[in-house]
Design a protein around this motif. Sequence first.
Motif, PDB file in Angstrom:
ATOM      1  N   SER A 676     118.148 -23.040  -3.533  1.00 41.41           N
ATOM      2  CA  SER A 676     117.124 -22.006  -3.375  1.00 41.41           C
ATOM      3  C   SER A 676     116.778 -21.352  -4.707  1.00 41.41           C
ATOM      4  O   SER A 676     117.658 -21.038  -5.515  1.00 41.41           O
ATOM      5  CB  SER A 676     117.596 -20.925  -2.403  1.00 41.41           C
ATOM      6  N   TYR A 677     115.485 -21.121  -4.932  1.00 44.52           N
ATOM      7  CA  TYR A 677     115.036 -20.376  -6.101  1.00 44.52           C
ATOM      8  C   TYR A 677     115.518 -18.931  -6.028  1.00 44.52           C
ATOM      9  O   TYR A 677     115.980 -18.361  -7.011  1.00 44.52           O
ATOM     10  CB  TYR A 677     113.507 -20.431  -6.183  1.00 44.52           C
ATOM     11  N   ASP A 678     115.421 -18.316  -4.845  1.00 39.25           N
ATOM     12  CA  ASP A 678     115.869 -16.937  -4.653  1.00 39.25           C
ATOM     13  C   ASP A 678     116.694 -16.866  -3.365  1.00 39.25           C
ATOM     14  O   ASP A 678     116.148 -16.651  -2.277  1.00 39.25           O
ATOM     15  CB  ASP A 678     114.671 -15.989  -4.570  1.00 39.25           C
ATOM     16  N   ALA A 721     114.444 -26.643  -7.372  1.00 40.61           N
ATOM     17  CA  ALA A 721     114.105 -27.809  -8.181  1.00 40.61           C
ATOM     18  C   ALA A 721     112.697 -27.719  -8.754  1.00 40.61           C
ATOM     19  O   ALA A 721     112.454 -28.164  -9.881  1.00 40.61           O
ATOM     20  CB  ALA A 721     114.250 -29.077  -7.334  1.00 40.61           C
ATOM     21  N   PHE A 722     111.749 -27.148  -8.025  1.00 41.02           N
ATOM     22  CA  PHE A 722     110.384 -27.037  -8.538  1.00 41.02           C
ATOM     23  C   PHE A 722     110.348 -26.188  -9.811  1.00 41.02           C
ATOM     24  O   PHE A 722     109.625 -26.489 -10.762  1.00 41.02           O
ATOM     25  CB  PHE A 722     109.462 -26.429  -7.481  1.00 41.02           C
ATOM     26  N   VAL A 723     111.120 -25.102  -9.827  1.00 43.77           N
ATOM     27  CA  VAL A 723     111.162 -24.238 -10.997  1.00 43.77           C
ATOM     28  C   VAL A 723     111.935 -24.905 -12.132  1.00 43.77           C
ATOM     29  O   VAL A 723     111.537 -24.831 -13.306  1.00 43.77           O
ATOM     30  CB  VAL A 723     111.775 -22.871 -10.643  1.00 43.77           C
ATOM     31  N   LEU A 725     112.263 -28.140 -12.728  1.00 38.58           N
ATOM     32  CA  LEU A 725     111.432 -29.207 -13.285  1.00 38.58           C
ATOM     33  C   LEU A 725     110.292 -28.651 -14.121  1.00 38.58           C
ATOM     34  O   LEU A 725     109.774 -29.323 -15.026  1.00 38.58           O
ATOM     35  CB  LEU A 725     110.876 -30.084 -12.163  1.00 38.58           C
ATOM     36  N   ASP A 726     109.905 -27.409 -13.853  1.00 43.57           N
ATOM     37  CA  ASP A 726     108.836 -26.738 -14.590  1.00 43.57           C
ATOM     38  C   ASP A 726     109.329 -26.134 -15.902  1.00 43.57           C
ATOM     39  O   ASP A 726     108.660 -26.238 -16.936  1.00 43.57           O
ATOM     40  CB  ASP A 726     108.229 -25.649 -13.693  1.00 43.57           C
ATOM     41  N   GLU A 727     110.515 -25.535 -15.892  1.00 42.19           N
ATOM     42  CA  GLU A 727     110.927 -24.693 -17.013  1.00 42.19           C
ATOM     43  C   GLU A 727     112.108 -25.219 -17.822  1.00 42.19           C
ATOM     44  O   GLU A 727     112.423 -24.668 -18.876  1.00 42.19           O
ATOM     45  CB  GLU A 727     111.266 -23.290 -16.495  1.00 42.19           C
ATOM     46  N   LYS A 728     112.785 -26.246 -17.356  1.00 43.67           N
ATOM     47  CA  LYS A 728     113.943 -26.756 -18.085  1.00 43.67           C
ATOM     48  C   LYS A 728     113.636 -28.129 -18.682  1.00 43.67           C
ATOM     49  O   LYS A 728     112.922 -28.931 -18.081  1.00 43.67           O
ATOM     50  CB  LYS A 728     115.156 -26.851 -17.147  1.00 43.67           C
ATOM     51  N   PRO A 729     114.180 -28.390 -19.895  1.00 37.43           N
ATOM     52  CA  PRO A 729     113.960 -29.707 -20.510  1.00 37.43           C
ATOM     53  C   PRO A 729     114.466 -30.801 -19.571  1.00 37.43           C
ATOM     54  O   PRO A 729     115.462 -30.609 -18.863  1.00 37.43           O
ATOM     55  CB  PRO A 729     114.795 -29.640 -21.803  1.00 37.43           C
ATOM     56  N   PRO A 730     113.774 -31.937 -19.486  1.00 30.74           N
ATOM     57  CA  PRO A 730     112.633 -32.356 -20.320  1.00 30.74           C
ATOM     58  C   PRO A 730     111.268 -31.968 -19.763  1.00 30.74           C
ATOM     59  O   PRO A 730     110.284 -32.655 -20.046  1.00 30.74           O
ATOM     60  CB  PRO A 730     112.795 -33.866 -20.346  1.00 30.74           C
ATOM     61  N   VAL A 732     109.733 -32.012 -16.677  1.00 31.26           N
ATOM     62  CA  VAL A 732     109.144 -33.144 -15.950  1.00 31.26           C
ATOM     63  C   VAL A 732     107.867 -32.740 -15.228  1.00 31.26           C
ATOM     64  O   VAL A 732     106.885 -33.489 -15.190  1.00 31.26           O
ATOM     65  CB  VAL A 732     110.176 -33.710 -14.948  1.00 31.26           C
ATOM     66  N   LEU A 733     107.837 -31.513 -14.636  1.00 28.62           N
ATOM     67  CA  LEU A 733     106.657 -31.024 -13.907  1.00 28.62           C
ATOM     68  C   LEU A 733     106.285 -29.633 -14.424  1.00 28.62           C
ATOM     69  O   LEU A 733     106.633 -28.620 -13.806  1.00 28.62           O
ATOM     70  CB  LEU A 733     106.938 -30.964 -12.399  1.00 28.62           C
ATOM     71  N   PRO A 734     105.583 -29.529 -15.535  1.00 26.98           N
ATOM     72  CA  PRO A 734     105.222 -28.219 -16.099  1.00 26.98           C
ATOM     73  C   PRO A 734     104.042 -27.594 -15.356  1.00 26.98           C
ATOM     74  O   PRO A 734     102.929 -27.490 -15.855  1.00 26.98           O
ATOM     75  CB  PRO A 734     104.865 -28.552 -17.548  1.00 26.98           C
ATOM     76  N   THR A 735     104.295 -27.172 -14.116  1.00 21.88           N
ATOM     77  CA  THR A 735     103.227 -26.651 -13.254  1.00 21.88           C
ATOM     78  C   THR A 735     103.009 -25.153 -13.388  1.00 21.88           C
ATOM     79  O   THR A 735     102.008 -24.629 -12.898  1.00 21.88           O
ATOM     80  CB  THR A 735     103.567 -26.947 -11.784  1.00 21.88           C
ATOM     81  N   GLY A 736     103.951 -24.430 -13.990  1.00 15.72           N
ATOM     82  CA  GLY A 736     103.852 -22.978 -14.073  1.00 15.72           C
ATOM     83  C   GLY A 736     104.300 -22.264 -12.817  1.00 15.72           C
ATOM     84  O   GLY A 736     104.093 -21.061 -12.677  1.00 15.72           O
ATOM     85  N   VAL A 737     104.950 -22.981 -11.888  1.00 16.27           N
ATOM     86  CA  VAL A 737     105.318 -22.357 -10.618  1.00 16.27           C
ATOM     87  C   VAL A 737     106.367 -21.260 -10.811  1.00 16.27           C
ATOM     88  O   VAL A 737     106.411 -20.284 -10.042  1.00 16.27           O
ATOM     89  CB  VAL A 737     105.810 -23.422  -9.609  1.00 16.27           C
ATOM     90  N   GLY A 738     107.208 -21.375 -11.844  1.00 13.68           N
ATOM     91  CA  GLY A 738     108.183 -20.321 -12.100  1.00 13.68           C
ATOM     92  C   GLY A 738     107.509 -19.008 -12.422  1.00 13.68           C
ATOM     93  O   GLY A 738     107.882 -17.948 -11.890  1.00 13.68           O
ATOM     94  N   GLU A 739     106.501 -19.056 -13.299  1.00  8.96           N
ATOM     95  CA  GLU A 739     105.752 -17.842 -13.630  1.00  8.96           C
ATOM     96  C   GLU A 739     105.013 -17.313 -12.405  1.00  8.96           C
ATOM     97  O   GLU A 739     104.946 -16.096 -12.179  1.00  8.96           O
ATOM     98  CB  GLU A 739     104.766 -18.132 -14.759  1.00  8.96           C
TER      99      GLU A 739
END
Length: 798
Positions: A676-678, A721-723, A725-730, A732-739
């Motif tokens: 879970s993200y949160d 995982a979505f966050v 993959l967005d914010e951690k190297p490498p 893989v999915l820089p979607t900005g979903v974390g922001e």
Amino acid sequence: MRSLLVGLFALLTAYAQAQDVLLKGIVLDSLTQEPLVGVSVVCVPGKGTSTDVEGRYAIRVPVGPVVVTYAYVGYRTRTMRLDLPEANSVTNDVRMQVSENQLDAMVVTAGKFEQRVGEVTQSLSILRPELVRNKNTQSLETVMDQVPGVVVVDNDPQIRSGSGFSYGAGSRVMMLVDDLPILSGDIGRPSWTFLPIENLEQVEVIKGASSVLYGSAALSGVINIRTAYPRAEPSTRVNVFGGMYDAPGHAPAKWWDANSPLFTGANFFHSQQFGRFDLVLGGNAFADQGFVGPERVPPDSLVADPNRLGPGGYENRVRFNVGTRWRNAKVKGLSYGLNANVMKSRSTSVFLWDDLDEGLFRPEPGTTTRTLGTQYYVDPHVTYYAPGGMRHTLKGRYYRQAFDNNNEQSNASHLLYGEYQVQQHADLWGPLVVTAGLVGQRTTSSAVLYSGDPDGDGENTATNAAAYLQLDKKLLHEKLNLSGGVRYESFSVNEEDQAVPVFRAGATYQVLRGTFLRASYGEGFRFPTIGERYINTGIGRLNIYPNPDLRPERSWNVEGGIKQGFKVGRFMGYLDAVVFQQEFKDYIEFTFGQWGDPFDVDNLLGLGFRSVNTGGARVTGYELELAGKGAVGAVELTMLAGYTHTTPVSTTPDQVYATPTFPGASWPPATFTNTSYDPSGNILKFRVQHLFRGDVQAKYKRFAPGLSVRYNSHVRNIDKAFVDLDEKPPFVLPTGVGEWMRTHTTGDWIVDARLGYDLNDAVRVAFLVNNLTNEVYSIRPLSIEAPRSFQVMLTYAP
């Protein structure tokens, strides 16, 4: 002695028959003179029947003074005192008036027979056809979010946070058209654009577990689209419209130049009676260039127009439907017919946005699926009202879907469904309704998309068989209504068999004339679909893996509520308040993990999603709903509004529910907490906890303004995982979903406005603006919703 007994019996029989008279007649609508089917006719003491398909009834009653009650949902009950003479038969024709009381609204989904909405033991909302037409609805999911407690996430209906994000697989809400299932047989997904809403009687939404009557998939509720038969007078309606999307509220995300994306379409409807033959025709054509643009192209590309390369979120479709019914003249009470619906479509679906800036209204590369679709169903049906009032119904559906997708995701299925139902209205110390039925369903699927089956060929089958029984009984001068039922269903996918029993019970009590208390308990179950077990595909850089070991998920639901009718001048309605709790076991959710080969570099080291049983879950909450219709001064008003609050939590947050099995896998075992993200508060993923819905339609002289308002709280929890993959190297999915998750922690208010003007009695022109304030919002993070749009509609309805 034998001759004496026979003679005595004959004498007693003749005497008894001499004390009875055959009371018969026809029951009609007082305004249209149409026959009313299924009217309850009860004679005190203890005798009852129902009118047949021609509105006729016949019942033997005692000679002399009797009291006969004629009751029909949506109409004022008529009680008549008759003094019946000694005769072979007496004719008493009755005309009934429509009730304007909202508590008298007619529904059938809750018990598979007509009931007043105030007497239903479960929470039930009604979506009127006027709202669907006034909002120029071309696909039903765009108006379902006006129903209190309902939100549609990626085409998957959620009722009171009963489900999250599942990539369109395994709906927990049973979808019906005229009491027959319309979910795809292979993956349990609704096809909203395929629903025949041109000929809409109303949409009924049951909230809570409803598997006793509707089987697997009715885990969180039921949505039943009821179509209408012709009335005495022919009816025709033709509608044409066109519109455009405005630039997004986030200016850098505008992907087009001077020409805004357009949408246009037309639909028609005609119904008419030809003697004993009923005919309904309807159709729809729709073209939408889409508000989601194509994938971005690198600046050094040789493409002449990089802003328009490739597919975006477009849709083109044509649909046609027909309904027929023949009322047999030789066999009284017998009717039969055939309904059909067919659609061809060309469309795309987008899984993820690209980023939060220029790519907000563009797809992540590789996540757009193009589809050529063909769908149709054919529904034969037979209904027979026996002389004793027993109703026999036989319904069938053959449902064919074939989708030619790119990305090796093509799939096709055949669904064959049949149901025999018998229902008896009787009077046993008060009205009693007994409903019993047998159900069978067979699905065959041929799909590259579902090649995770044991043979790896994508050929799969699923079979259901079930029997159900429900009793509905009124007591205490019909103030107390008791309901109970049981169902036993078996299910098999390929060679794996499972079976479960489920139960339900409920009661309503009419405290005062317009006050109804209710309580109910219901059980639900859902067998995993072919798609959930065997899907094997990829979307962009994400993989989706099969799980043939999925177990069925189960639930139980309890609720208590009060429905209060009111009348203010000429405006009448009801206010409904309810508290509820639903418990889930072996809850199925999409979960990210290392389900594939950990050394497969081309497939992201085996990382991806698959459906798994995640343990237990609980949803508690409350809901308020207001529905009304009438007039305030010279203005006619119709209103539907409601607020829903839910607390959906995992009850097993630290339970290990899935472990990678590939040798060499390094990914940790999955729990709710570590995926879970949160995880604070154990709130389930992709849940909208606060919902407000409101719609007001007015009519003043030739003007018809309307306003719709919706509030969706932001999703608090998604897959971690979505966050990552967005914010951690490498990255893989820089979607900005974390922001997005950090900056969207409140909610969105969405307002739609419309204004109609009647040019004459047959022609109306209307102007509609959806998303009036041009909010940039998302219900499911990573999927953007439509910007503001404008449209003009012309309707001809003589």
